[in-house]
Motif scaffolding. Structure first.
Motif, PDB file in Angstrom:
ATOM      1  N   VAL B 237       0.840  -1.197   0.000  1.00 23.85           N
ATOM      2  CA  VAL B 237       0.000   0.000   0.000  1.00 23.85           C
ATOM      3  C   VAL B 237       0.876   1.249   0.000  1.00 23.85           C
ATOM      4  O   VAL B 237       0.678   2.173  -0.797  1.00 23.85           O
ATOM      5  CB  VAL B 237      -0.950   0.003   1.219  1.00 23.85           C
ATOM      6  N   ASP B 238       1.881   1.256   0.872  1.00 21.01           N
ATOM      7  CA  ASP B 238       2.763   2.428   0.969  1.00 21.01           C
ATOM      8  C   ASP B 238       3.519   2.666  -0.342  1.00 21.01           C
ATOM      9  O   ASP B 238       3.857   3.803  -0.669  1.00 21.01           O
ATOM     10  CB  ASP B 238       3.776   2.257   2.106  1.00 21.01           C
ATOM     11  N   SER B 239       3.801   1.595  -1.070  1.00 22.42           N
ATOM     12  CA  SER B 239       4.505   1.760  -2.339  1.00 22.42           C
ATOM     13  C   SER B 239       3.555   2.125  -3.468  1.00 22.42           C
ATOM     14  O   SER B 239       3.976   2.240  -4.612  1.00 22.42           O
ATOM     15  CB  SER B 239       5.237   0.460  -2.709  1.00 22.42           C
ATOM     16  N   GLY B 240       2.269   2.256  -3.128  1.00 23.90           N
ATOM     17  CA  GLY B 240       1.306   2.685  -4.140  1.00 23.90           C
ATOM     18  C   GLY B 240       0.825   1.567  -5.053  1.00 23.90           C
ATOM     19  O   GLY B 240       0.254   1.823  -6.104  1.00 23.90           O
ATOM     20  N   TYR B 241       1.039   0.302  -4.672  1.00 24.51           N
ATOM     21  CA  TYR B 241       0.588  -0.795  -5.531  1.00 24.51           C
ATOM     22  C   TYR B 241      -0.921  -0.977  -5.455  1.00 24.51           C
ATOM     23  O   TYR B 241      -1.557  -1.441  -6.381  1.00 24.51           O
ATOM     24  CB  TYR B 241       1.218  -2.135  -5.127  1.00 24.51           C
ATOM     25  N   TYR B 242      -1.483  -0.693  -4.276  1.00 24.47           N
ATOM     26  CA  TYR B 242      -2.907  -0.972  -4.074  1.00 24.47           C
ATOM     27  C   TYR B 242      -3.479   0.001  -3.043  1.00 24.47           C
ATOM     28  O   TYR B 242      -2.757   0.433  -2.163  1.00 24.47           O
ATOM     29  CB  TYR B 242      -3.083  -2.441  -3.612  1.00 24.47           C
ATOM     30  N   PRO B 243      -4.789   0.352  -3.147  1.00 22.71           N
ATOM     31  CA  PRO B 243      -5.356   1.362  -2.241  1.00 22.71           C
ATOM     32  C   PRO B 243      -5.390   0.933  -0.769  1.00 22.71           C
ATOM     33  O   PRO B 243      -5.483  -0.254  -0.452  1.00 22.71           O
ATOM     34  CB  PRO B 243      -6.784   1.553  -2.761  1.00 22.71           C
ATOM     35  N   HIS B 244      -5.352   1.911   0.084  1.00 27.64           N
ATOM     36  CA  HIS B 244      -5.230   1.699   1.522  1.00 27.64           C
ATOM     37  C   HIS B 244      -6.377   0.911   2.134  1.00 27.64           C
ATOM     38  O   HIS B 244      -6.194   0.161   3.088  1.00 27.64           O
ATOM     39  CB  HIS B 244      -5.110   3.055   2.213  1.00 27.64           C
ATOM     40  N   GLN B 245      -7.593   1.077   1.583  1.00 24.69           N
ATOM     41  CA  GLN B 245      -8.717   0.379   2.236  1.00 24.69           C
ATOM     42  C   GLN B 245      -8.607  -1.144   2.132  1.00 24.69           C
ATOM     43  O   GLN B 245      -9.358  -1.858   2.758  1.00 24.69           O
ATOM     44  CB  GLN B 245     -10.085   0.873   1.759  1.00 24.69           C
ATOM     45  N   PHE B 246      -7.643  -1.608   1.346  1.00 21.92           N
ATOM     46  CA  PHE B 246      -7.458  -3.059   1.226  1.00 21.92           C
ATOM     47  C   PHE B 246      -6.295  -3.572   2.071  1.00 21.92           C
ATOM     48  O   PHE B 246      -5.927  -4.729   1.990  1.00 21.92           O
ATOM     49  CB  PHE B 246      -7.265  -3.427  -0.247  1.00 21.92           C
TER      50      PHE B 246
END
Ligand code: FAD
Ligand code: AMP
Lengths: 259, 319
Positions: B237-246
């Motif tokens: 998430v922090d690397s921007g691969y996938y949104p935070h709500q997941f």
């Protein structure tokens, strides 16, 4: 803008945590204690708002004497001063009582904006901001991943399971933040030195006019009856991929009836 | 039998959420379940059939802009008024952001104890909670007032028990203080037809090992073939691969599915905090020493970019 940031000291979530066998409260004595991680994002947000709009940032903590360590660390990021509510009678306080004490302390601070973390890593109750708003009769904008301040008007993007909600309120208000909202700064050497001289006011229950039997074990609204360590999971089968690892994986899923 | 209030969680897209059916199932062990629907106009009617199917004997409906247009506070007022009137044996809410927030306000309004994140509630109101990254089981009780308990999704298997609930409209007096935080817009961020992360019986998660946002289609593909939800580690998430709500873990969602698949996730304690109670855990990681293998029922050591495509092909073949 007069901003108060709520900071809680918690046992490090990266280390082993436990309840104490005696009074069944979170063991804080032997644990390595740190600032609740989400609260660092709250501090950062407060500092950013101060930098943009002026004002003052106060750290508010309710916790044992040892919490001063976390307070100094919080101050080293840049807030102006701190208030530490500490009293032996507070040991064993439930969330309802904690909110009573924090609300009383906030009553002395005249905040326009109260910022806290969305949840603490020890209790994970996620209730404090709403409890405080309820007691203080002010607005709560919770679970913010973005906050905009325009004079007395606050707009937040509140993260939800489906996406987000845009929510608004006027100050005074409580805002709770997730770790998506910003990137907390590291304290500079100068900040660490300056923090040593910043005022930390210590308040007792008597100072706040809260009676000892409203808090701690005496005033607790819930109690731990018993607790036990959960048996740790054990490792199962481990195979090394030699060209058919994916197929082997699916074979396992099939025997477990997932495919 | 005394009533047990179940504060309904529902969504526009999916209707009654599974956690609500779980709450109704638990409520039946404590008394006679009454569902409390708080939402826009017509919400109760839309949800009534499903609530009845799982044993709601009664439905209280608090509906309209007064309830739905503001953040949480009016809902808590509605529930508090109802509690005072019907004197239920217990109040159950979902351990979701909103459920917990309503519960917090309710506890203050009623000066009542509150138990959060329960996975089980005994007949006498004792709640079982799993705390500290899944390492400790706690039993606790409310000692002042009635049990107000939030239930963690995926704690029990919902069991149907058909009833034909009568719907009672609530007239709620919403105070000005409840209208201070306004909801001006609700935005759905697409995630296709996948089940909700905390409710899914299968979760496929990707970590930093997935490498970039585009590669997450590998994770999504496997999730879709298994009918599961997609999760992510914080590093992903922090690397921007996938949104935070997941995000799954300490600072993300707690999931407890039947099957959890960890792809390119090392298994740090904070990640384990969110998935440790999954029934079956499967991991793919190229590092044989990765801590995720300590709790995996089945682990494959190797490159996920080889293993996952082969696995998805194999699943497709077997379909
Ligand atoms: C207070 C706090 C809260 C936190 N909360 C959370 C949380 O909620 N959720 C969470 O997940 N983390 C959380 N963390 C972070 C946690 O400590 C870890 O940093 C994080 O989980 C690591 O994510 P990861 O496993 O994806 O990345 P890494 O630790 O970098 O692991 C990546 C793994 O991928 C493997 N890999 C790489 N390439 C391949 C390949 N081609 N094929 C197969 N395997 C490959 C590597 O061997 C490695 O094991 C938190 C940390 C703190 C301090
Ligand atoms: N004892 C406390 N002292 C200061 N702040 C607190 C305390 N307890 C909770 N908070 C704040 O409330 C937030 C939510 O905590 P919780 O409701 O415990 O999950 C935390 O991130 C803190 O900002």
């Amino acid at each position: 803008m007069n901003i108060v940031v709520l900071v809680k000291q918690v046992p490090d979530s990266g280390a082993e945590r436990t309840l104490s066998a005696g009074d069944k409260t979170v063991e804080r004595g032997s644990a390595s204690n740190v600032i609740n991680e989400m609260d660092e994002y709250a501090i950062e947000e407060a500092l950013k708002i101060k930098e943009a709009h002026g004002g003052e940032v106060t750290v508010l903590t309710m916790g044992p004497a040892g919490a001063t360590e976390s307070i100094r660390k919080a101050l080293s990021m840049g807030p102006d001063k701190a208030v530490h509510v500490t009293d032996d009678a507070l040991h064993g306080s439930c969330a309802v009582a904690t909110s009573k004490v924090l609300a009383a302390a906030l009553g002395t601070l005249n905040a326009d904006l109260i910022i806290c973390g969305a949840e603490s890593t020890d209790g994970r109750v996620q209730v404090m901001p709403h409890m405080l708003a309820e007691r203080l009769g002010i607005a709560a904008l919770t679970g913010a991943r973005k906050l905009t301040v325009d004079g007395a008007q606050l707009t937040a993007e509140r993260q939800t399971d489906e996406g987000y909600e845009v929510v608004t309120a006027a100050t005074p208000a409580v805002v709770s933040v997730w770790d998506t909202i910003n990137e907390p700064r590291y304290p500079s050497f100068k900040g660490i030195m300056a923090a040593k001289k910043k005022p930390v006011q210590s308040l007792s229950l008597a100072d706040l006019g809260v009676s000892p039997d409203e808090v701690g074990f005496a005033g607790a609204t819930s109690a731990v009856v018993e607790f036990a360590k959960r048996p740790p999971r054990s490792a199962g089968t481990k195979v090394t991929d030699e060209g058919n690892g994916g197929a082997q994986l699916v074979e396992f899923l099939a025997t477990e009836k997932f495919v | 039998m005394a009533e047990v209030l179940v504060v309904v969680e529902a969504s526009q897209a999916a209707g009654v959420k599974k956690v609500t059916l779980e709450m109704l199932t638990i409520a039946r062990g404590l008394g006679s379940p009454s569902a409390v629907v708080l939402g826009g106009a017509g919400a109760a009617e839309q949800l009534a059939a499903k609530l009845g199917e799982y044993g709601a004997e009664k439905i209280y409906a608090g509906e309209g802009e007064e309830i739905d247009g503001y953040l949480v506070a009016p809902k808590a007022t509605a529930v508090a008024e109802l509690v005072k009137r019907v004197q239920p044996a217990a109040v159950l809410l979902a351990a979701t952001q909103e459920g917990k927030e309503i519960a917090g306000r309710l506890a203050v309004k009623l000066d009542n104890g509150l138990l959060t994140d329960a996975v089980e509630v005994a007949e006498d109101g004792t709640a079982t909670q799993v705390v500290f990254a899944g390492s400790t089981i706690v039993k606790s009780k409310v000692t002042r007032g009635l049990p107000i308990v939030t239930i963690r999704p995926n704690s029990v298997t919902p069991a149907a028990a058909p009833a034909t609930p009568a719907v009672e409209q609530l007239t709620v007096t919403v105070a000005d203080a409840d209208k201070l935080a306004k909801v001006v817009e609700r935005v759905a961020e697409t995630k296709g037809s996948r089940p909700e992360l905390t409710e899914a019986s299968i979760v496929v998660s990707g970590g930093r090992g997935v490498g970039n946002a585009d590669n997450f289609t590998l994770v999504e593909e496997m999730a879709d073939l298994l009918g599961g939800a997609v999760g992510a580690s914080r590093a992903a998430v922090d690397s921007g691969y996938y949104p935070h709500q997941f995000q799954v873990g300490q600072t993300g969602k707690t999931v407890s599915p039947q099957l959890y698949v960890a792809l390119g996730i090392s298994g740090a304690i904070q990640h384990r905090a969110g998935m440790q109670t999954s029934k079956t855990i499967v991991a793919v990681n190229k590092d044989p020493e990765a801590p995720i293998f300590e709790l995996a029922d089945y682990g494959v050591v190797g490159d996920l970019f080889k293993i996952v495509p082969q696995a998805t092909d194999e699943i497709r073949k077997r379909k």
